[in-house]
Design an enzyme around this catalytic site. Sequence first.
Site, PDB file in Angstrom:
ATOM      1  CB  SER A 116     -33.716   2.831  69.956  1.00  0.00           C
ATOM      2  OG  SER A 116     -33.459   2.947  71.325  1.00  0.00           O
ATOM      3  N   GLY A 117     -34.951   1.613  67.419  1.00  0.00           N
ATOM      4  CA  GLY A 117     -34.994   1.665  65.968  1.00  0.00           C
ATOM      5  C   GLY A 117     -35.925   0.614  65.397  1.00  0.00           C
ATOM      6  CB  SER A 118     -37.227   0.206  62.005  1.00  0.00           C
ATOM      7  OG  SER A 118     -36.025   0.303  61.263  1.00  0.00           O
ATOM      8  CB  THR A 119     -33.088  -3.312  62.915  1.00  0.00           C
ATOM      9  OG1 THR A 119     -32.924  -2.406  61.822  1.00  0.00           O
ATOM     10  CG2 THR A 119     -32.593  -4.682  62.510  1.00  0.00           C
ATOM     11  CG  ASP A 121     -29.130  -0.397  69.657  1.00  0.00           C
ATOM     12  OD1 ASP A 121     -30.112  -0.273  68.893  1.00  0.00           O
ATOM     13  OD2 ASP A 121     -28.744   0.515  70.414  1.00  0.00           O
ATOM     14  CG  ASP A 175     -28.115   5.401  62.152  1.00  0.00           C
ATOM     15  OD1 ASP A 175     -29.260   5.037  61.856  1.00  0.00           O
ATOM     16  OD2 ASP A 175     -27.840   5.960  63.234  1.00  0.00           O
ATOM     17  N   GLY A 186     -29.452   7.752  64.617  1.00  0.00           N
ATOM     18  CA  GLY A 186     -30.422   8.178  63.604  1.00  0.00           C
ATOM     19  C   GLY A 186     -31.815   8.335  64.204  1.00  0.00           C
ATOM     20  CD  GLU A 208     -29.489   3.787  70.188  1.00  0.00           C
ATOM     21  OE1 GLU A 208     -30.521   3.449  69.602  1.00  0.00           O
ATOM     22  OE2 GLU A 208     -28.577   4.405  69.618  1.00  0.00           O
TER      23      GLU A 208
HETATM   24  O1  LIG Z   1     -29.154   4.368  66.699  1.00  0.00           O
HETATM   25  C1  LIG Z   1     -30.337   4.180  66.535  1.00  0.00           C
HETATM   26  C2  LIG Z   1     -31.376   5.048  67.129  1.00  0.00           C
HETATM   27  O2  LIG Z   1     -30.825   6.151  67.768  1.00  0.00           O
HETATM   28  C3  LIG Z   1     -30.794   3.042  65.712  1.00  0.00           C
HETATM   29  O3  LIG Z   1     -30.266   1.858  66.214  1.00  0.00           O
HETATM   30  C4  LIG Z   1     -30.318   3.275  64.302  1.00  0.00           C
HETATM   31  O4  LIG Z   1     -30.807   4.531  63.874  1.00  0.00           O
HETATM   32  C5  LIG Z   1     -30.808   2.174  63.362  1.00  0.00           C
HETATM   33  O5  LIG Z   1     -32.177   2.245  63.236  1.00  0.00           O
HETATM   34  P1  LIG Z   1     -32.976   1.293  62.242  1.00  0.00           P
HETATM   35  O6  LIG Z   1     -32.898  -0.083  62.800  1.00  0.00           O
HETATM   36  O7  LIG Z   1     -34.376   1.867  62.252  1.00  0.00           O
HETATM   37  O8  LIG Z   1     -32.339   1.409  60.893  1.00  0.00           O
END
Ligand SMILES: O=C(CO)[C@H](O)[C@H](O)COP(=O)(O)O
Length: 287
Positions: free
Chosen positions: A46-49, A105, A108, A120, A127
Amino acid sequence: MAMSTSESAIPLEQQARLVEKSKRFASYQAVKDHLVASYTRIGIGSGSTVVYVVEAIAALGPGVTSNMKFYPTGAQSEELIEAAGLTLQFINKLPAGQLLDVAFDGADEVDDDLNLIKGGGACLWQEKIVATSAKRFVCVADFRKLSPRLGTNWKKGIPIEVLPMAAPRVLDELKQMGSHNPRIRPGLPGKAGAIVTDNGLWIIDAPFTPLHLPKDSSESGIQAGNGDNGVWTVDALADRLIKIPGVAEIGLFYGKNGLQVESGGQKPVAAYFGMADGTVEVKSDMG
Ligand SMILES: O=C(CO)[C@H](O)[C@H](O)COP(=O)(O)O
């Protein structure tokens, strides 16, 4: 690694573009190095990456991906998989005794030993289930996540998923353990009150003084790293946090990786960082 002085002199919009570009480069490189055409079960975090991970996988085309099933870590990654036209499957359908071939994945923060802070985006429990169900867990991030010790750059605290009724007791316990101002994560601006996870639980963010690596324990002044004088090692803190009644899961990914233990481990075998100069730095532990 925070933005350097020269990077922070760059206008904000340009900085944001730089970060996005670095996430994209890291994702494409990680997929190139770790997605093997014969694989059939892939975890998607999950997340933007991870958006760029899915983009990189979809770009390989159905010739490569049509035999693959993709396992999400929550509502966001479920949508990502479907929107990319990839085949969705759920981790509860993974046959007993089987593992995912690979899981990708974000994180943070990532320390020198590939321990991670995650959560985050409030998806940490699923996850962790997906990461530990994979033979190879691969982390993808931008340069801001790179840090010698957890808690150095990521100051918001360790995300901890808790049963709502237990939150006050968990907060008390965290304070006794030396956490500075642990807080229930608010849902604002989208939702009044606490944020609610995909599992119907709450998140507490618990800041601690930067965490020592287990190997630091022998350094002078750091005893067992078990919270004496506010000093914790990653492993000692994680082992303690997970035992607090009402804690469902913690956003520390630590211990061993999937190649080191048969049933999968929490740490990645490799972490890919998109750097500000357009290169990709890889830290790996394939042992
Ligand atoms: O653990 C996570 C979500 O619970 C995400 O992988 C982590 O917050 C990184 O997110 P991003 O790629 O947006 O920086």
